[in-house]
Structure formats: C-alpha cells, structure tokens
Write a protein that holds these residues in place. Structure first.
Motif, PDB file in Angstrom:
ATOM      1  N   SER A  19      -3.021   2.051 -15.341  1.00  0.00           N
ATOM      2  CA  SER A  19      -2.961   2.434 -13.602  1.00  0.00           C
ATOM      3  C   SER A  19      -4.201   2.695 -13.005  1.00  0.00           C
ATOM      4  CB  SER A  19      -1.866   3.683 -13.436  1.00  0.00           C
ATOM      5  OG  SER A  19      -0.615   3.063 -14.110  1.00  0.00           O
ATOM      6  N   LYS A  31      -6.619   0.345 -12.426  1.00  0.00           N
ATOM      7  CA  LYS A  31      -5.772  -0.725 -11.304  1.00  0.00           C
ATOM      8  C   LYS A  31      -6.412  -0.135 -10.057  1.00  0.00           C
ATOM      9  CE  LYS A  31      -1.393  -3.043 -11.057  1.00  0.00           C
ATOM     10  NZ  LYS A  31      -0.141  -2.829 -11.088  1.00  0.00           N
ATOM     11  N   ALA A  32      -6.488   1.142 -10.215  1.00  0.00           N
ATOM     12  CA  ALA A  32      -6.727   2.038  -9.080  1.00  0.00           C
ATOM     13  C   ALA A  32      -8.288   1.945  -8.520  1.00  0.00           C
ATOM     14  CB  ALA A  32      -6.544   3.605  -9.259  1.00  0.00           C
ATOM     15  N   GLU A  43     -10.132  -0.788  -9.394  1.00  0.00           N
ATOM     16  CA  GLU A  43     -10.424  -2.176  -9.018  1.00  0.00           C
ATOM     17  C   GLU A  43      -9.811  -2.248  -7.413  1.00  0.00           C
ATOM     18  OE1 GLU A  43      -7.852  -4.934 -11.014  1.00  0.00           O
ATOM     19  OE2 GLU A  43      -8.197  -6.500  -9.474  1.00  0.00           O
ATOM     20  N   ASN A  44      -8.695  -1.610  -7.182  1.00  0.00           N
ATOM     21  CA  ASN A  44      -8.058  -1.439  -5.718  1.00  0.00           C
ATOM     22  C   ASN A  44      -9.195  -0.838  -4.758  1.00  0.00           C
ATOM     23  OD1 ASN A  44      -5.876  -2.674  -6.236  1.00  0.00           O
ATOM     24  ND2 ASN A  44      -4.516  -0.817  -6.174  1.00  0.00           N
ATOM     25  N   PHE A  99     -11.889  -3.302  -4.334  1.00  0.00           N
ATOM     26  CA  PHE A  99     -11.319  -4.488  -3.192  1.00  0.00           C
ATOM     27  C   PHE A  99     -11.083  -4.007  -1.912  1.00  0.00           C
ATOM     28  CE2 PHE A  99      -7.514  -6.692  -1.586  1.00  0.00           C
ATOM     29  CZ  PHE A  99      -7.722  -7.949  -2.015  1.00  0.00           C
ATOM     30  N   PHE A 100     -10.548  -2.754  -1.956  1.00  0.00           N
ATOM     31  CA  PHE A 100     -10.324  -2.325  -0.392  1.00  0.00           C
ATOM     32  C   PHE A 100     -11.457  -2.066   0.391  1.00  0.00           C
ATOM     33  CE2 PHE A 100      -5.686  -1.818  -2.199  1.00  0.00           C
ATOM     34  CZ  PHE A 100      -5.180  -2.590  -1.228  1.00  0.00           C
ATOM     35  N   LYS A 128     -12.814  -5.059   1.753  1.00  0.00           N
ATOM     36  CA  LYS A 128     -11.920  -5.394   3.097  1.00  0.00           C
ATOM     37  C   LYS A 128     -11.775  -4.422   4.280  1.00  0.00           C
ATOM     38  CE  LYS A 128     -10.065  -8.902   0.633  1.00  0.00           C
ATOM     39  NZ  LYS A 128     -10.515 -10.236   1.078  1.00  0.00           N
ATOM     40  N   ASN A 183     -10.365  -1.397   4.353  1.00  0.00           N
ATOM     41  CA  ASN A 183      -9.343  -0.851   4.419  1.00  0.00           C
ATOM     42  C   ASN A 183      -9.303   0.859   3.970  1.00  0.00           C
ATOM     43  OD1 ASN A 183      -6.564   0.199   4.222  1.00  0.00           O
ATOM     44  ND2 ASN A 183      -5.747  -1.862   3.644  1.00  0.00           N
ATOM     45  N   GLU A 223      -6.156   2.608   2.222  1.00  0.00           N
ATOM     46  CA  GLU A 223      -5.948   2.411   0.813  1.00  0.00           C
ATOM     47  C   GLU A 223      -7.076   2.871  -0.048  1.00  0.00           C
ATOM     48  OE1 GLU A 223      -3.364   0.988  -0.708  1.00  0.00           O
ATOM     49  OE2 GLU A 223      -2.093   0.499   1.017  1.00  0.00           O
ATOM     50  N   ASN A 270      -6.144   5.312  -3.133  1.00  0.00           N
ATOM     51  CA  ASN A 270      -6.577   4.987  -4.483  1.00  0.00           C
ATOM     52  C   ASN A 270      -7.460   6.046  -5.094  1.00  0.00           C
ATOM     53  OD1 ASN A 270      -5.057   2.120  -5.747  1.00  0.00           O
ATOM     54  ND2 ASN A 270      -5.625   1.893  -3.580  1.00  0.00           N
ATOM     55  N   ILE A 296      11.632   5.811   4.222  1.00  0.00           N
ATOM     56  CA  ILE A 296      10.512   5.368   4.295  1.00  0.00           C
ATOM     57  C   ILE A 296      10.176   5.041   5.733  1.00  0.00           C
ATOM     58  CG2 ILE A 296       9.998   4.408   2.008  1.00  0.00           C
ATOM     59  CD1 ILE A 296      11.259   1.769   3.498  1.00  0.00           C
ATOM     60  N   LEU A 347       4.522   9.955  -6.198  1.00  0.00           N
ATOM     61  CA  LEU A 347       3.520  10.177  -5.026  1.00  0.00           C
ATOM     62  C   LEU A 347       4.306   9.515  -3.810  1.00  0.00           C
ATOM     63  CD1 LEU A 347       0.654  10.730  -4.086  1.00  0.00           C
ATOM     64  CD2 LEU A 347       0.075   8.328  -4.703  1.00  0.00           C
ATOM     65  N   LYS A 392       0.746   8.338   6.424  1.00  0.00           N
ATOM     66  CA  LYS A 392      -0.168   7.806   7.059  1.00  0.00           C
ATOM     67  C   LYS A 392      -0.496   8.728   8.530  1.00  0.00           C
ATOM     68  CE  LYS A 392      -2.801   3.712   8.170  1.00  0.00           C
ATOM     69  NZ  LYS A 392      -2.492   2.017   8.416  1.00  0.00           N
TER      70      LYS A 392
END
Lengths: 400, 559
Positions: A134, A137-138, A140-141, A144-145, A148, A150, A153, A157, A336, A361, A365
């Motif tokens: 995980s 992945k975080a 990498e995120n 990535f973000f 972008k 962002n 995000e 992350n 949500i 978690l 926002k």
C-alpha cells in the motif's frame, strides 16, 4: 473553589444523586457480565464461559505458549499444527469423543486452533507485506498526483505514507477483551441519564426558591452565576466519564484478562486500516479523553436548555429530544455526502464514537486541503461550543 | 375535586399541551414509517390489490381453478419477453399468499399487510410511555415541591384527594393509551385497511404456528388491552416513585429507564414476556407470538435455531395477573404514603422491598444470542464494465476493485487510486470527455454511489449518493429488521448501465430506469418494464426500448 463545591452540593453531592449513580454503576456491572456470558467470550463461536474445561485448558495452553513477540519457532509450531489438523479433518475423521484430542474432538481442535490462533497470527505475519504494498502505491500516487497538480491527493497520500509506515505488528495477544472494551458504549447512556437528572433542576430550582434574584444582584454572584454552573456540570460530566471508564476497564480486565497493553491498535483485524499509530491502551485513553470532551460539550448544551426552558417537564422533553436527534445525527458517521458529514460534525455525540471513526481512514476536504475526519470534528465542536457560549453570554447580558 | 385536580395537572402544568404535541408526533411517526410492505408489492400495488379484490374471502374450488388458470396464463406470458412484468410480480406475491393460505394457513384470502403492521412487531411506543410518565409524575410532584402535601395530609379530605389523583392517573393512562393506539389504527384503516377482522389469526403467515385459535380482531383487542394495562402499570410506578423519592427529575428519568432497560437487556428474547413488568405489556404482541426460528451454520451443518419461544397460556395469565397485582399494590402504597396514613408493617416492608424487586426484575434472566444476517453476493452480470473513448479503453478490474485506462499504445494507468480498499464494489463505469464516472454498489443496500475522476487532475469527487444507512442503534433500543427476500433480491440485482448528464444520472436496474438529481439527491422511476436493448441519450432526451419492443423517449426538459 468553594463556590464550585457549593454549586455541586445543590444537585450532585446529594443522597438522591449518589443513590442513582450507584444503581446505574451496578446496572453497568451486570450489563458487562451479561454481555460476557452471552455474546461475550472471545468471538461469537467461542464463548469461554460456555466452553468445556478441556477446550478452555487447550486455549489457555496455546495462549501461554504463543503470547508475546512472535518468533520463527512459534510461527512454525502454529503452521505445523494447523497443517496436521487440516490433513486430519480433510479425510474421514471420527466425530466421536476422543480423549487424545485436546478439546475431545478432532474438529474442535482444528476449529479452535484455526480461528483463534492460526488466522490471527497469519494476519499479523502478512500485515507488513500488505502494508508495504500500500505504501509503494502511496509513493507512486504522490508522484502521479504531483504531476497532475492535485494538491489534495498529494496531501492525502503523504499522510498515508507518514502514518502507515514502519508498521510491523508482531505481538500476538488475545484481542476479544480489547475489542469489547473499545466498543462498549452502554455506560454512555448511564452518564447521559445522570447528567440530565442533575442538570434539569439547576435553574428552575434557583428561580423557585427566589435565589436567582439574590445571586444575580450580588456583586460576586452576578459574574459567576452561569459560569460556575457550567464549570460544575462540565466537572461532573468529566468525572462521570472517568468513573465509568475506570469501572469498564477493571470489569473487562477481570473478565478477559486484557493482556498485551502495548500491542498496536492495528494488530486487531477490525482496525487494520486505522490511521492511528498507537497502542491499544493509548487508544482506550484517547477514547476516554474524547468522551470526556464530548460529555463536557453535551453538559454545556443541556445547561443551556435548562436555562432557556424553566418548566421542568418541558426541559426534560427538550433534553430527551435533543439527545435523540443529535444521537441520530452521529449515526451518519459512515456517510459520504455533504449533508451526512455536516450532521455528524455538528453532533457532539460523534465525539463519543471515536472507536467507529478510527477503524479506517475517514477524510474530509476543507478548503482544498486534506484533513482527517476526527481531527476536523474536534475543530468543529470547539468552534460550535465557543459560538454557543458567546451567544449565551450575549443573551444573558441583554437579559440583565 | 376531580375537576380541580384535572385543572391543576392538565391546564396549570400544560399536560394537555404535551398530549396534543405527542399525539401529533405519534401521527407523524406512523405516517413517516408507513405500513409493512415489500418493494415488489410497492412497485405493483394496484395489480396486487386487484388480485385480492377479485379473490378475497374463503378459498373455494371455483377460486382455486381461476387462480391456477391465471397462473398458467401469466406463466406463458414470460415467454413473451418482459411484457406485464409488474403484473406477474404482483401475481407471484399474491400466489405465495394463496399457496400459504390453502396449504397451511386459514383458508381465507385477504391483504394482511395492515394486520402485519400492527400485530407482527413488538416495538414500544416511546411517545406514549414518556407521556404516561409525565402524567404520573405531575400528579404528585407539585405538592411535594410546594410543600402543600403537609397541608393536604392534615385535612379531612386527604383520602379523597389521593383517591382522586390515583383515579386520574389510571384513567389518564387508559385514555392516552387508547388515543395513541387509535391514531395508529386509524392510519392503517385509512391507508392499507384492516379488513376481515373475523378471519383467524393464522391468516397472517407470521402466525402460521400460532397456538391461539383467535381471530385477527380479537388479537388486536388483546394487544389494545395489554398496552392499556402496561400504561396503567407505568403510571402507577411513576406515581409510586414520585411519592417515594419526591424529586420529579429523578422520577421521570427512572421511570423512563424502567421501560427501556429491560428492552435493551432482553432485546428479542421471549424471556422479556415471562417477567411481570411494564416493558412486555407495552410491547404486547410477543405474548401471542408463535415459536420463531432462524437457520445457522453450526459445525458445517445448517441447523434450525429457535430465537423466540412462544409464551404458554398459563405463563401469560400468571404474568398478566402479577401485573394487575403490581398495579393494585403500587396504587395502594401511593395511597398510604401520600395520605400519610400510619404505616402498617406490611406497607413499610413492601415500600422497601419493592424497589429492590424492581431492580432484580430488570437484571435477572438470560436471552438467546441475536443472530447477524448477512447476504454475500457476487457477480456483475450485464454491467457496463468497460468503455472506449478517444482510443482509450476504460475498464473495471473486479479483483482489485479499481478502474484502469489502457491507451492505444497499451500503456495502462490506474484511474482510481485509493490505498484503503473501498467498502463497495465498482460495478459500472461511464466516461465522457472530461470525467470518468464510476458507480459503486453495496450488497447490503440498494443505494448507489456515483463518483467521478477528473481525467486532467485525477481529482476524485462524489457526484451522487442516495445516503448511507444510519448506524445509530440508540444503545440497543433500535433494531434493524432484517430485509425480506424481495429487498435482498433487489440488492443482488446489479445496475445494468448508467448515464451522467449535467443535472441528472439515469440508471437501469431490475428493468426499471431511475433518474437521480445530482443537486437535490431525489430519485424517481421514470420507466418500468424496460427491455435490455440499446439506450441512447441525445440532447436531453433518453431513448430506450420498452417491454413490448417499442422505442420510447424520455425528454428531460419536458418533465
């Protein structure tokens, strides 16, 4: 301090209040016992009090050997035992009583070892690997973000990367007691009952005895008339939560044992995604603290209701109504949508549910930034209570 | 004297106002919660009621022939695509009732939903309970707080006055219990109806194994009377606590606790009805419920487990007699205590022992473990699991529960990038020029969630949610009733497709097209019995094919 003591003497340091408190403490004790003897024990399929002597002996023996830090020896023992029982029950096996088996039955041994030892230990051993996946992945995120642009995000992350790193829960202990302790909420009802009983007559009695006029016309009393009542009620709310918190801990400790206080919260399967990097005992203390704050805010609001509504019966109904409605709002904590989040945030009863909020978690926002829901909740509640107190002060000043 | 006492309580202490407010809230509660029904029946209500209008009454040979003919006719209809789907669904529900009534039921056909609403639940009317508590406390507390009790007990009319107060308490409890129940009955009569009160109790499938050969009307009357008895007991205990403790706040809270604590402790257990106490009387229905079972897997075998054991007639009579005795006893103690009679040794002893007994009643006994029901569903057949836009293929990876995009050069990037696993399944995607929308479904709820990912910034946003289930159980007082088979089937059915427009979301599920407003969150069915053919959304018009194969349109702006 003296004035606080006098204030407490009016409604709380009284025989009738102590009588009720003792009754509710006794009921709470019986309730915990009832839970332990019915749903309790360790899981739904293994209730210790209903298990046979042999089953309990085997269970205790395994715990004695396996409890504590897991090492290669313990892990290989559990794996071998699991494989042995698995092979045994895979073919034709006797369902009759067999004195050579630990529990008396082949499937009993297999079931007990699998459910209470093999599966939890497997969870602890594999946690690090899954968690590291995980985290990769975080990372990498984040890259990535960032590309972008962002921001939200990236913050989220980064939070995950920071709070979920270096997790390696290699301590094995029985978790049934901890789960019960952390999720037990019946004592909250008793605290609410005691608060309502004590707060309802606060202002109506003063008025009835014509003490209100005396107090608000005296130089010292005028300033402290409402603040000291609020402080007294907050004091009682915190004291009651601490009392019931200690009682719950002691009773559940007597029932279950509650070993492994330093075990991390995410060692319990239900909390595998918790953002909190703390031990179970620290989480329990945090939960009690959160409840203290929650009950303090509830006490302030109940005091305001009692101040606004002088009729005892109407105040009683208003308090029940307020409790029911805002308790219901706090039930949207898994929601949500914007409305659900707002309802959860404005309800002080959400502070009594840290256990539910901490299982995973939950984020929010705020102005384009990432925030954890529980930390935002504290901020909202603090703001709301300040606004309410200021409003009350303004109304009081105008009234005078 | 009664008039002045009534004036004191109802006018001076505003009890009349509380009564009206509570009655209004009671009516509103019944209107909001509605009556027992299933989603299938709700969707085809007119067809369902028409079958009962046609075949209502005793099942005769003639009716049996007609029903079977109708069954064959509708069976054949299934070959013809999806025509008359609603009628067929309604008939299936009706046929289920017919089979039950002809095989093991009463032999009478009638729409029992109204009766089920009032006889198959053991909920307590907490508004009624709180009102009765207020009545009991108000009757005696004022005198103690104004210290008028000293004056009253030193006058000649003290016995008469106490008698009046007790009479008003008991009569008030009877009247209020009747009023609150009449409101519920009136609501049911005016909506779904309570027809054929003379039919046997086992006309309701729930009472299939009932040991009582009474009629539906008698059962309702019994419930009515038992609830009144419960209110009488509650008011007498409220009065008793007021004269013993003299503090109204404590009395009010304690009296409410007396009602809710046994409920929280015993929950669904039949033990509750074996205790001579207020709570079972206010629940009432459990006294004549039959044995209830559930199925659990124990040692890899499906076993029938009893979850509610029917109350024997003898036990019920003993419990009710003890309740009546408690009403008399508590009223007697109230009378003696308030009138300040010289206490006999008996009264002294009883007033000390009784509170202890009350606590013991609350704390003794043992119940069964309540079962958790969970339906695990798998499969996303007929779903929109991939879409190709501008040479990029967007698809759902069902194992990882993520959405990916594969471009023309076979580069794969993840569109959804959550670290913590989602609690729902991604079952459908919809992609437009700027956003990739994904639809989430939960096996335990029929609600859908639609989220979007901005294909530029990869910002993940909530677009639509019908709302989550509220998890608050009010410390065990609110029970989530398990879904019926139709609800479970509805959850299993996966969304076939969905389209996101500027203002609304359309989706098809169970041959019906739903429209959800992105702003208000309102959801409505715009077409029923829709075929699985191609759907097109063009310039605010949704084109689809109905069950008869006819092309139909829905104009968004025209509605």
């Amino acid at each position: 301090m003296k004035i606080l003591y006098f204030e407490l003497r009016k409604e709380f340091i009284r025989k009738s209040f102590f009588f009720m408190m003792i009754i509710l403490v006794i009921i709470n004790f019986f309730w915990l016992e009832w839970d332990y003897h019915t749903n309790g024990g360790f899981t739904e399929d293994y209730v210790k009090v209903n298990a046979s002597e042999k089953e309990n002996k085997y269970y205790e023996e395994l715990h004695q050997y396996l409890d504590g830090k897991l090492n290669a020896e313990k892990v290989s023992y559990v794996s071998e035992e699991y494989q042995r029982y698995h092979n045994l029950v895979s073919g034709d096996y006797s369902t009759e009583y067999d004195s050579s088996m630990h529990t008396g039955y082949a499937f009993g041994d297999y079931s007990l070892l699998t459910v209470h030892f093999y599966n939890p230990i497997k969870y602890l051993i594999t946690y690090k690997e899954l968690n590291d996946g995980s985290l990769e992945k975080a990372e990498e995120n984040i890259r990535f973000f960032s590309d972008k642009n962002n921001k939200y995000e990236v913050e989220k992350n980064s939070f995950i990367l920071e709070h979920y790193k270096n997790r390696n829960p290699l301590y094995f202990y029985e978790t049934g007691g901890w789960k019960h302790l952390l999720s037990y909420d019946k004592s909250d009802l008793f605290i609410l009952v005691l608060l309502i009983v004590g707060i309802i007559p606060t202002f109506s009695k003063e008025k009835k005895n014509a003490m209100e006029i005396i107090q608000i016309t005296s130089a010292y009393g005028r300033k402290l008339y409402i603040p000291i009542k609020l402080i007294a009620h907050i004091f009682v709310a915190v004291w009651l939560e601490l009392l019931f918190g200690i009682i719950n801990y002691v009773v559940i400790h007597m029932q279950y044992g509650l070993s492994g206080t330093k075990m991390m919260l995410y060692s319990i399967n239900e909390y595998r995604y918790t953002p909190l990097n703390i031990s179970v005992i620290e989480f329990y203390l945090l939960e009690v603290l959160s409840k203290c704050i929650g009950f303090a805010i509830i006490a302030v609001i109940l005091t305001m209701i009692a101040r606004l509504i002088k009729n005892t019966y109407a105040a009683f109904i208003a308090m029940i109504g307020y409790t029911s409605v805002f308790l219901y709002f706090s039930g949207f904590n898994s929601g949500i949508t914007f409305v659900e989040n707002v309802l959860t945030l404005i309800s002080p009863f959400s502070l009594l549910k840290l256990e539910e909020l901490a299982t995973s978690l939950k984020e929010i926002k705020f102005c384009g930034h990432f925030m954890t829901f529980h930390s935002f909740l504290y901020g909202v509640q603090a703001t709301l209570i300040v606004i309410l107190l200021c409003t009350m002060l303004v109304i009081e000043k105008r009234g005078k | 004297m009664i008039r002045s006492e009534l004036y004191k309580v109802f006018i001076k202490q505003h009890l009349i106002l509380f009564l009206f407010v509570f009655l209004f809230l009671n009516a509103a509660y019944h209107i909001v919660t509605g009556y027992d029904t299933t989603t299938v029946i709700r969707n085809s209500e007119s067809y369902y009621t028409s079958f009962f209008d046609k075949y209502e009454g005793k099942i005769t040979t003639e009716k049996t022939t007609q029903i079977k003919e109708e069954y064959k006719k509708l069976e054949k209809d299934t070959v013809n695509m999806l025509s008359n789907k609603l009628e067929k669904q309604a008939f299936e529900s009706f046929y289920h009732v017919y089979l039950y009534e002809s095989d093991s039921g009463s032999g009478y056909l009638t729409d029992t939903r109204g009766w089920e609403s009032i006889l198959c639940h053991d909920n307590i009317n907490y508004l009624l309970a709180v009102f009765v508590v207020l009545l009991g406390v108000m009757l005696f507390s004022v005198e103690y707080e104004n210290e008028m009790n000293i004056m009253i007990v030193s006058t000649c009319g003290r016995n008469r006055l106490t008698g009046c107060k007790i009479f008003i308490g008991i009569a008030g409890a009877i009247i209020s219990a009747s009023l609150f129940q009449i409101v519920h009955i009136m609501y049911l009569v005016s909506t779904i109806g309570l027809h054929h009160a003379d039919y046997p109790l086992n006309t309701i499938e729930f009472y299939e194994n009932s040991r009582y050969g009474i009629s539906l009307g008698t059962a309702l009357l019994f419930k009515f009377i038992v609830t009144i008895l419960g209110c009488m007991l509650l008011v007498s205990f409220a009065m008793l606590m007021t004269v013993l403790l003299k503090r109204r706040e404590i009395c009010m809270v304690l009296a409410v606790l007396l009602v809710i604590l046994p409920r929280m402790i015993f929950s669904n257990s039949s033990i509750l009805y074996r205790i001579p106490w207020i709570t079972p009387l206010l629940s009432a229905n459990g006294f004549f419920w039959p044995d209830r079972y559930t199925h659990q897997i124990i040692d890899n075998q499906l076993k029938k487990v009893i979850v509610f054991q029917a109350i024997e007639t003898k036990t019920m009579l003993i419990v009710l007699s003890m309740d009546i005795f408690l009403i008399v006893l508590s009223s007697y103690i109230v009378f003696g205590k308030f009138s300040n009679h010289r206490k006999s040794k008996y009264i002294k002893m009883t007033s000390k022992i009784l509170p202890c007994l009350l606590i013991c009643f609350c704390l003794t006994g043992c119940g069964e473990i309540s079962e958790d029901k969970e339906v695990i569903i798998d499969g996303t057949l007929n779903a929109q699991i991939n879409m190709t836009i501008g040479g990029n293929m967007y698809y759902i990876d069902q194992n990882e529960n993520l959405v990916y995009c594969e471009d023309a050069k076979n580069n794969i990037i993840a569109i959804t990038r959550n670290i913590i696993p989602l609690q729902q399944r991604i079952t459908n995607i919809f992609v437009d020029a700027h956003y990739c929308y994904y639809l989430l479904e939960d096996d335990n709820s029929s609600n859908i969630i639609v989220r979007s990912v901005d294909l530029e910034s990869f910002e993940d946003k909530l677009v639509y949610s019908a709302g989550s289930d509220n998890t608050e159980d009010f410390y065990g007082l609110r029970k989530d009733e398990s879904n019926d088979a139709d609800e479970i089937l509805k959850n299993i059915a996966t969304v076939n497709w969905f389209i996101v427009t500027d203002k609304v979301i359309y989706y098809q599920k169970n041959s019906a097209i739903y429209k959800c407003s992105k702003i208000s969150g309102k959801q409505e069915i715009i077409a029923e019995a829709v075929s699985d053919d191609e759907v097109q959304y063009l310039k605010g018009v949704l084109h689809y094919t109905d069950a008869h194969g006819k092309k139909t349109s829905y104009n968004e702006s025209a509605k």
